[in-house]
Write a protein that holds these residues in place. Structure first.
Motif, PDB file in Angstrom:
ATOM      1  N   ARG A 145      46.611  41.155  46.361  1.00  0.00           N
ATOM      2  CA  ARG A 145      45.425  41.998  46.138  1.00  0.00           C
ATOM      3  C   ARG A 145      45.766  43.469  46.345  1.00  0.00           C
ATOM      4  NH1 ARG A 145      41.877  45.412  45.913  1.00  0.00           N
ATOM      5  NH2 ARG A 145      39.672  45.093  46.404  1.00  0.00           N
ATOM      6  N   GLU A 166      37.823  33.859  46.705  1.00  0.00           N
ATOM      7  CA  GLU A 166      38.544  35.072  46.331  1.00  0.00           C
ATOM      8  C   GLU A 166      37.616  36.276  46.210  1.00  0.00           C
ATOM      9  OE1 GLU A 166      41.738  35.520  46.384  1.00  0.00           O
ATOM     10  OE2 GLU A 166      41.826  33.442  47.054  1.00  0.00           O
ATOM     11  N   PHE A 167      36.454  36.084  45.632  1.00  0.00           N
ATOM     12  CA  PHE A 167      35.509  37.199  45.509  1.00  0.00           C
ATOM     13  C   PHE A 167      35.016  37.653  46.875  1.00  0.00           C
ATOM     14  CE2 PHE A 167      34.059  36.016  40.938  1.00  0.00           C
ATOM     15  CZ  PHE A 167      35.248  36.546  40.457  1.00  0.00           C
ATOM     16  N   ARG A 183      39.116  38.448  49.145  1.00  0.00           N
ATOM     17  CA  ARG A 183      39.945  39.479  48.506  1.00  0.00           C
ATOM     18  C   ARG A 183      39.135  40.432  47.667  1.00  0.00           C
ATOM     19  NH1 ARG A 183      42.220  35.660  51.340  1.00  0.00           N
ATOM     20  NH2 ARG A 183      41.743  34.199  49.640  1.00  0.00           N
ATOM     21  N   GLY A 184      37.841  40.165  47.539  1.00  0.00           N
ATOM     22  CA  GLY A 184      36.965  41.061  46.803  1.00  0.00           C
ATOM     23  C   GLY A 184      36.176  41.961  47.735  1.00  0.00           C
ATOM     24  N   VAL A 203      30.847  40.932  45.555  1.00  0.00           N
ATOM     25  CA  VAL A 203      31.988  41.689  45.048  1.00  0.00           C
ATOM     26  C   VAL A 203      31.555  42.665  43.961  1.00  0.00           C
ATOM     27  CG1 VAL A 203      32.741  40.125  43.185  1.00  0.00           C
ATOM     28  CG2 VAL A 203      34.409  41.497  44.403  1.00  0.00           C
ATOM     29  N   GLY A 218      37.918  45.673  42.990  1.00  0.00           N
ATOM     30  CA  GLY A 218      38.716  44.462  43.016  1.00  0.00           C
ATOM     31  C   GLY A 218      38.623  43.640  41.748  1.00  0.00           C
ATOM     32  N   SER A 233      43.710  44.325  42.557  1.00  0.00           N
ATOM     33  CA  SER A 233      42.800  43.447  41.824  1.00  0.00           C
ATOM     34  C   SER A 233      42.816  42.070  42.468  1.00  0.00           C
ATOM     35  CB  SER A 233      43.227  43.352  40.354  1.00  0.00           C
ATOM     36  OG  SER A 233      42.467  42.374  39.667  1.00  0.00           O
ATOM     37  N   VAL A 234      41.732  41.332  42.303  1.00  0.00           N
ATOM     38  CA  VAL A 234      41.669  39.971  42.840  1.00  0.00           C
ATOM     39  C   VAL A 234      42.368  38.961  41.941  1.00  0.00           C
ATOM     40  CG1 VAL A 234      39.476  40.430  43.980  1.00  0.00           C
ATOM     41  CG2 VAL A 234      39.478  39.402  41.703  1.00  0.00           C
TER      42      VAL A 234
END
Length: 221
Positions: free
Chosen positions: A193, A131-132, A135-136, A68, A75, A198-199
């Protein structure tokens, strides 16, 4: 003329091809990342008697953070105000209520977290790794080539399917339930997101969901 055309390929085409290649590779890797990393590093980091799915999250977290940071730094920026704040807040509340019902009432999914170390990995490094990654890095790459709706759908599907590895890729009712459950969560996390760019909103909701599951684990011991 043919030689000249082939020689001077537009730079933008080269860049798009590179993004597509990286995105495809990371999308496939997302389906087995914990499984492969755990199997490769298990002899170095833990005894063979411990459950890889519950213990080994730190290497995946480090790799996800690297991804990420290098591919989707946008993100990691601070939250921006959602364009549809009331709708986002309602979706977040509905997710928490649904998770409570699923865990405490229907008991469709409660993780096995036998030690405080397992809980810490579940709540921190494992969560951030997911998440990284999804969504990252993956979200940033997919949205360079596709619409916001497609990006949310694809990353949610990959996120849901990635949980199949925790069932050793077996065709079981438990696997189907967890894949479906996490797919729906992935949709919500993806919307957050996209709305906040942003994450961190997804990280916060993900943490709340995992806390509910952790509390259920402690209570039902």
């Amino acid at each position: 003329m043919i030689v000249s055309t082939c020689k001077f390929v537009p730079t933008v085409v080269t860049k798009i091809s590179a993004v597509q290649f990286i995105c495809g590779g990371l999308s496939l890797a997302a389906l087995v990342q914990f499984y492969v990393i755990a199997r490769l590093t298990q002899p170095l980091l833990m005894s063979g008697t411990l459950d890889w799915a519950e213990r080994l999250r730190l290497p995946a977290f480090i790799i996800s953070l690297t991804l990420v940071a290098s591919l989707g730094c946008d993100g990691l920026s601070w939250l921006q105000r959602p364009r549809h704040l009331a709708w986002v807040m309602g979706l977040t509340l509905a997710t928490l209520v649904a998770t409570y019902v699923a865990v405490f009432v229907l008991r469709v999914w409660v993780p096995r977290l036998p030690t405080a170390w397992d809980m810490a990995l579940f709540l921190v490094t494992g969560l951030l790794a997911e998440e990284f990654w999804f969504r990252g890095a993956l979200f940033s790459l997919w949205q360079r080539m596709h619409s916001a709706r497609t990006t949310v759908m694809v990353t949610a599907l990959l996120y849901g399917l990635s949980h199949w590895q925790y069932h050793a890729f077996g065709f079981t009712p438990a696997a189907a339930v967890q894949i479906g459950y996490t797919f729906l969560l992935g949709l919500v996390f993806g919307v957050l997101r996209g709305q906040t760019r942003s994450v961190w909103a997804a990280v916060g909701l993900h943490l709340a969901v995992n806390l509910i599951a952790t509390i259920a684990t402690v209570i039902t011991r």
